[in-house]
Design an enzyme around this catalytic site. Structure first.
Site, PDB file in Angstrom:
ATOM      1  CB  ALA A  80      34.687  34.875  31.360  1.00 55.27           C
TER       2      ALA A  80
ATOM      3  N   GLY B  81      32.601  36.562  36.158  1.00 51.94           N
ATOM      4  CA  GLY B  81      31.419  35.845  35.674  1.00 51.94           C
ATOM      5  C   GLY B  81      30.806  34.938  36.719  1.00 51.94           C
TER       6      GLY B  81
ATOM      7  CD  GLU C 286      34.679  41.294  35.361  1.00 54.42           C
ATOM      8  OE1 GLU C 286      34.839  41.982  36.388  1.00 54.42           O
ATOM      9  OE2 GLU C 286      34.008  40.245  35.348  1.00 54.42           O
TER      10      GLU C 286
END
Lengths: 267, 80
Positions: free
Chosen positions: A69, A122, A145
């Site tokens: 991301a 992502g 993450e």
């Protein structure tokens, strides 16, 4: 439309094989611009489904498949918003990326991710929506993450759990470490290993093989063997949004965005 | 079993080869980010090369804060 040239990605359909190239500098970070073009691709794939036997996703950037991301965009968009507004904004983004990945996941065509270099966060979630992952021997896979105080939010946990053992999911998720292609192959995340610089070539050969099969049988086989874990995908999104509301995430994102550390990608 | 000095020498040779710099320009106590002029993602490439060469897994969190070849060799030696 049989081809598209965008700012973040391009694709073309030829001989039943649709090749999608990611090319958003610096490392194909998934932000709004790339999401919009992925949405357009997903819609086109549906419209062309009777012509497409196989889809290959790959990156034209030397650094790798996708770094995940776009955390810088996410951080900048959060500024000046209330907690409620932040959560609403991130949930809307997640709903959109989930819709794209679910369409990719369930497309009748056989989807192949040709991965080289980094395939993080992502980016790994995008690859996991595909049916087959072909990896260059220098590829690395990671869910980083937790260092930000969040969990993967694009459907990565349920999809990884669908493909590999729970212990592998825990190792990747809870340590945040990256694993190389050989290890990813050994645990079943990667279907085929390719020599350095040859992942796309191997993916193309695989697509040619796939194109020989009857389309109805191919789609039925995929639908049978690859159920989409919708309930867990929804739950993952909810947990992500619950965690995202906390100050620790704001601090984690700020540290990442402002980091001058030698290894900012490492947990 | 390799000695740590052998491991260090192999790391230096491998780094020189991968990043195409003369081996003579690399010393054990060099900051490899500066000497090799590499960023974090290229450091991960080096990590992958090292894993392939030594046939071991090297969790990247163990290399957080490691910037010189000698310390790198110590960390790898612990996994051999």
């Amino acid at each position: 439309m049989r081809e598209f040239r965008g700012q973040s990605l391009s694709w073309q359909l030829a001989g039943g094989v649709c090749e999608l190239a990611l090319h958003r500098e610096p490392a194909n970070e998934i932000g709004t611009a790339l999401l919009v073009e992925l949405e357009q691709f997903a819609a086109a794939l549906e419209a062309l489904q009777n012509e497409v036997c196989a889809v290959i996703l790959y990156s034209r950037l030397r650094r790798g498949f996708c770094a995940g991301a776009d955390l810088r965009e996410l951080y900048q968009r959060m500024q000046g918003l209330t907690v409620e507004q932040r959560i609403a904004g991130v949930r809307q983004f997640l709903e959109r990326i989930h819709a794209v990945l679910n369409r990719l996941d369930t497309a009748p065509a056989t989807t192949i991710a040709a991965v080289h270099g980094i395939c993080f966060g992502g980016g790994l979630e995008l690859a996991l929506a595909c049916d087959v992952i072909v990896a260059d021997r220098m590829a690395r896979f990671c869910f980083p993450e937790l260092r930000l105080g969040i969990i993967p939010g694009f459907g990565g946990i349920p999809r990884l759990k669908r493909d590999v053992g729970n212990a592998v999911v825990r190792d990747l998720l809870l340590t945040g470490r990256s694993i190389n292609a050989q290890r990813a192959h050994a645990v079943g995340l990667v279907a085929q290993l390719a020599a350095e610089g040859k992942a796309l070539e191997v993916a193309r050969a695989t697509a040619q093989q796939v194109a020989k099969f009857d389309p109805v049988t191919r789609a039925a086989a995929k639908q049978f063997i690859k159920p989409v874990p919708y309930e867990e995908l929804r739950r993952e999104m909810d947990i992500f949004c619950e965690l995202f509301a906390r100050p620790v995430v704001d601090e984690g994102l700020r540290k990442f965005v402002e980091s001058t550390a030698a290894l900012p990608y490492l947990p | 079993m390799r000695t740590v000095e052998q491991t260090l020498e192999e790391i230096l040779n491998l780094a020189a080869e991968h990043f195409r710099v003369p081996r003579t320009q690399l010393s054990p106590d060099d900051d490899f980010f500066k000497t090799l002029r590499i960023d974090s993602l290229q450091a991960l490439e080096l990590l992958t090369r090292l894993e392939q060469h030594f046939g071991v897994e090297l969790p990247d969190y163990e290399f957080q804060g490691v910037t010189d070849f000698r310390t790198l060799a110590d960390r790898i030696q612990a996994r051999l």
